[in-house]
Design a protein around this motif. Structure first.
Motif, short mmCIF file in Angstrom:
data_model
loop_
_atom_site.label_atom_id
_atom_site.label_comp_id
_atom_site.label_asym_id
_atom_site.label_seq_id
_atom_site.Cartn_x
_atom_site.Cartn_y
_atom_site.Cartn_z
N ARG A 132 6.42 -3.17 0.28
CA ARG A 132 5.72 -3.72 -0.95
C ARG A 132 6.82 -3.95 -1.82
O ARG A 132 7.69 -3.36 -2.28
N THR A 133 6.52 -4.90 -2.85
CA THR A 133 7.48 -5.37 -4.29
C THR A 133 6.41 -5.36 -5.28
O THR A 133 5.46 -5.87 -5.16
N PHE A 134 7.12 -5.13 -6.45
CA PHE A 134 6.65 -5.07 -7.67
C PHE A 134 7.41 -5.62 -8.73
O PHE A 134 8.56 -5.17 -8.91
N GLY A 135 6.71 -6.60 -9.50
CA GLY A 135 7.58 -7.08 -10.61
C GLY A 135 7.18 -8.19 -11.21
O GLY A 135 6.17 -8.81 -10.71
N GLY A 136 8.19 -8.71 -12.04
CA GLY A 136 7.72 -10.11 -12.79
C GLY A 136 8.93 -11.10 -12.17
O GLY A 136 9.48 -11.18 -11.34
N GLU A 137 9.27 -11.88 -13.25
CA GLU A 137 10.14 -12.86 -13.12
C GLU A 137 11.51 -12.71 -13.59
O GLU A 137 12.45 -13.40 -13.20
N LYS A 138 11.79 -11.43 -13.98
CA LYS A 138 13.13 -10.82 -14.45
C LYS A 138 13.49 -9.75 -13.33
O LYS A 138 13.59 -9.93 -12.37
N TYR A 139 13.89 -8.64 -14.03
CA TYR A 139 14.75 -7.47 -13.63
C TYR A 139 13.73 -6.55 -13.50
O TYR A 139 13.35 -5.99 -14.48
N ASP A 140 13.39 -5.96 -12.16
CA ASP A 140 12.59 -5.02 -12.13
C ASP A 140 13.17 -4.09 -10.77
O ASP A 140 13.27 -4.57 -9.82
N VAL A 141 13.33 -2.64 -11.11
CA VAL A 141 13.90 -1.83 -10.01
C VAL A 141 13.23 -0.28 -9.96
O VAL A 141 12.90 0.09 -11.09
N GLY A 142 13.32 -0.01 -8.87
CA GLY A 142 12.84 1.22 -8.60
C GLY A 142 13.89 2.38 -8.20
O GLY A 142 14.73 2.07 -7.47
N TYR A 143 14.04 3.55 -8.96
CA TYR A 143 14.86 4.51 -8.73
C TYR A 143 14.41 5.86 -8.01
O TYR A 143 15.43 6.45 -7.42
N GLU A 144 13.21 6.01 -8.38
CA GLU A 144 12.78 7.31 -7.64
C GLU A 144 11.37 7.18 -7.42
O GLU A 144 10.49 6.51 -8.18
N CYS A 145 10.60 7.68 -6.44
CA CYS A 145 9.21 7.91 -6.01
C CYS A 145 8.88 9.24 -5.68
O CYS A 145 9.75 10.11 -5.09
N ARG A 146 7.64 9.40 -5.75
CA ARG A 146 7.01 10.87 -5.19
C ARG A 146 5.75 10.66 -4.81
O ARG A 146 4.96 9.52 -5.02
N PRO A 149 -0.85 13.64 -5.60
CA PRO A 149 -1.91 14.59 -5.14
C PRO A 149 -3.03 13.85 -4.45
O PRO A 149 -3.68 14.34 -3.35
N ASP A 150 -3.32 12.66 -4.66
CA ASP A 150 -4.35 11.79 -4.14
C ASP A 150 -3.85 11.12 -2.95
O ASP A 150 -4.48 10.13 -2.12
N ASN A 151 -2.54 11.45 -2.13
CA ASN A 151 -1.85 10.55 -1.23
C ASN A 151 -1.33 9.40 -1.45
O ASN A 151 -1.01 8.64 -0.65
N GLY A 152 -1.37 9.05 -2.98
CA GLY A 152 -0.60 7.74 -3.27
C GLY A 152 0.86 8.20 -3.49
O GLY A 152 1.30 9.09 -2.89
N LEU A 153 1.50 6.91 -4.25
CA LEU A 153 2.89 7.19 -4.76
C LEU A 153 2.97 6.78 -6.09
O LEU A 153 2.26 5.99 -6.74
N ILE A 154 3.73 7.34 -6.66
CA ILE A 154 4.41 6.94 -8.26
C ILE A 154 5.67 6.90 -8.07
O ILE A 154 6.63 7.52 -7.29
N ALA A 155 6.15 5.58 -8.40
CA ALA A 155 7.53 5.27 -8.69
C ALA A 155 7.96 4.87 -9.92
O ALA A 155 7.28 4.15 -10.84
N ILE A 156 9.20 5.30 -10.43
CA ILE A 156 9.84 4.80 -11.81
C ILE A 156 11.17 4.22 -11.51
O ILE A 156 11.84 4.14 -10.31
N GLY A 157 11.36 3.34 -12.65
CA GLY A 157 12.43 2.47 -12.44
C GLY A 157 12.81 1.66 -14.09
O GLY A 157 12.33 2.42 -14.88
N GLY A 158 13.07 0.51 -13.73
CA GLY A 158 13.28 -0.41 -15.23
C GLY A 158 12.71 -1.34 -14.95
O GLY A 158 12.70 -2.12 -14.01
N SER A 159 12.23 -2.25 -15.88
CA SER A 159 11.74 -3.64 -16.13
C SER A 159 12.05 -4.34 -17.28
O SER A 159 11.97 -3.94 -18.46
N SER A 160 12.70 -5.39 -17.00
CA SER A 160 12.88 -6.56 -18.22
C SER A 160 11.73 -7.39 -18.17
O SER A 160 11.53 -8.26 -19.14
#
Length: 305
Positions: A132-146, A149-160
């Motif tokens: 899967r990819t997430f983002g827009g037309e510029k710079y979006d990046v993921g640095y960590e995921c966890r 509790p609901d068996n999903g995922l949370i991911a953090i990074g940066g977005s322009s």
């Protein structure tokens, strides 16, 4: 030309106040025609799985290597695309006994300068379940995921792509167990903010850490609810070399964060750890280092707290 990935496994033995480290094994894994680096290692029931990076003039891919308990390679897999599509991996987690995730970025350099946040799920044989990819037309990046509790995922990074100003903002994305986006949030101001670490909290929300240039300069911590709505934020002011690299909740309801502090204008970094209470008030901070470069990337809880 042959380049190498060096994987060193350290086993710590601690007993009766005696702390010692012994090298259990070390292995060098040869890969031809590329420059390589390791990102992380996860212990499994029958050995280890290591995440690395392969880079040459034509391709940049993730590499997963499965070893036995002595570091002997059982299999290896490469994850990427043909053409000038570059995959970069920053984090690697164990989802359950049979599945793993890595988090990073995907860039199609042949068509644009844009990057997307990337999540890949694979099984214990290295076979891809989904990408899967997430983002827009510029710079979006993921640095960590966890895992949440609901068996999903949370991911953090940066977005322009979705920033409130002209610079990068912290980017937080929540998915279900199939990687389908449930919601996304950005946090930032007029300058640059980047998110490096996220963790679950006891109330079902999340604790975030990263870098801020808008709200002072230093480690930026954010507490959100389960839907990513901000409950509080705080800046730990530092002559910072890097943002909050690791963050987690402590047993007393507070939060601990680690990073590095640049005390000598690039000549020397010290490892940095700080503790705040449940309302973001600073309780204590510590620095660890010498006259060289030291930094702290992650936190692991110990039995004694």
């Amino acid at each position: 030309m042959k380049k190498t990935v060096l994987i060193i496994i350290l086993i710590n033995f601690c007993s009766a106040g005696l702390h010692a480290q012994s090298i259990y094994f070390n292995k060098t894994i040869d890969v031809f025609g590329a420059t390589n680096g390791g990102t992380g290692v996860i212990q499994t029931d029958d050995g280890y799985i290591a995440l690395g990076q392969m880079v040459n003039t034509e391709v940049r891919t993730f590499n997963i290597i499965k070893t036995d308990r002595l570091g002997n390679t059982l299999w290896s897999k490469s994850y990427g695309e043909t053409g000038q599509v570059f995959y970069t991996g920053f984090d690697f987690i164990n989802y359950d006994a049979e599945h793993y995730f890595f988090c990073g970025s995907r860039a199609d350099t042949a068509t644009s300068e844009a990057l997307d946040m990337l999540l890949v799920k694979f099984n214990n044989q290295g076979d891809t379940i989904w990408t899967r990819t997430f983002g827009g037309e510029k710079y979006d990046v993921g640095y960590e995921c966890r895992k949440t509790p609901d068996n999903g995922l949370i991911a953090i990074g940066g977005s322009s792509s979705f920033s409130t100003g002209m610079q990068e903002d912290i980017f937080l994305a929540k998915t279900d167990h199939d990687g389908e986006l449930e919601w996304q949030k950005t946090f930032g101001g007029s300058d640059t903010e980047t998110g490096f670490s996220v963790n679950n909290t006891d109330d079902g929300g999340f604790i975030l850490s990263g870098y801020t240039g808008s709200f002072g300069q230093g480690i930026y911590m954010i507490k959100t609810d389960s839907l990513g709505n901000m409950e509080w934020d705080t800046t730990l002011q530092l002559q910072i070399a890097r943002g909050g690299s690791g963050v987690m909740q402590t047993e007393d309801g507070g939060y601990i964060v680690c990073s590095a502090d640049d005390l000598q204008n690039g000549k020397s970094w010290d490892g940095y750890i700080a503790k705040v209470d449940s309302a973001s008030k600073l309780i204590w901070e510590k620095r660890y280092g010498s006259n060289y470069m030291e930094w702290l990337d992650d936190l692991i809880p110990t039995p004694d707290g």
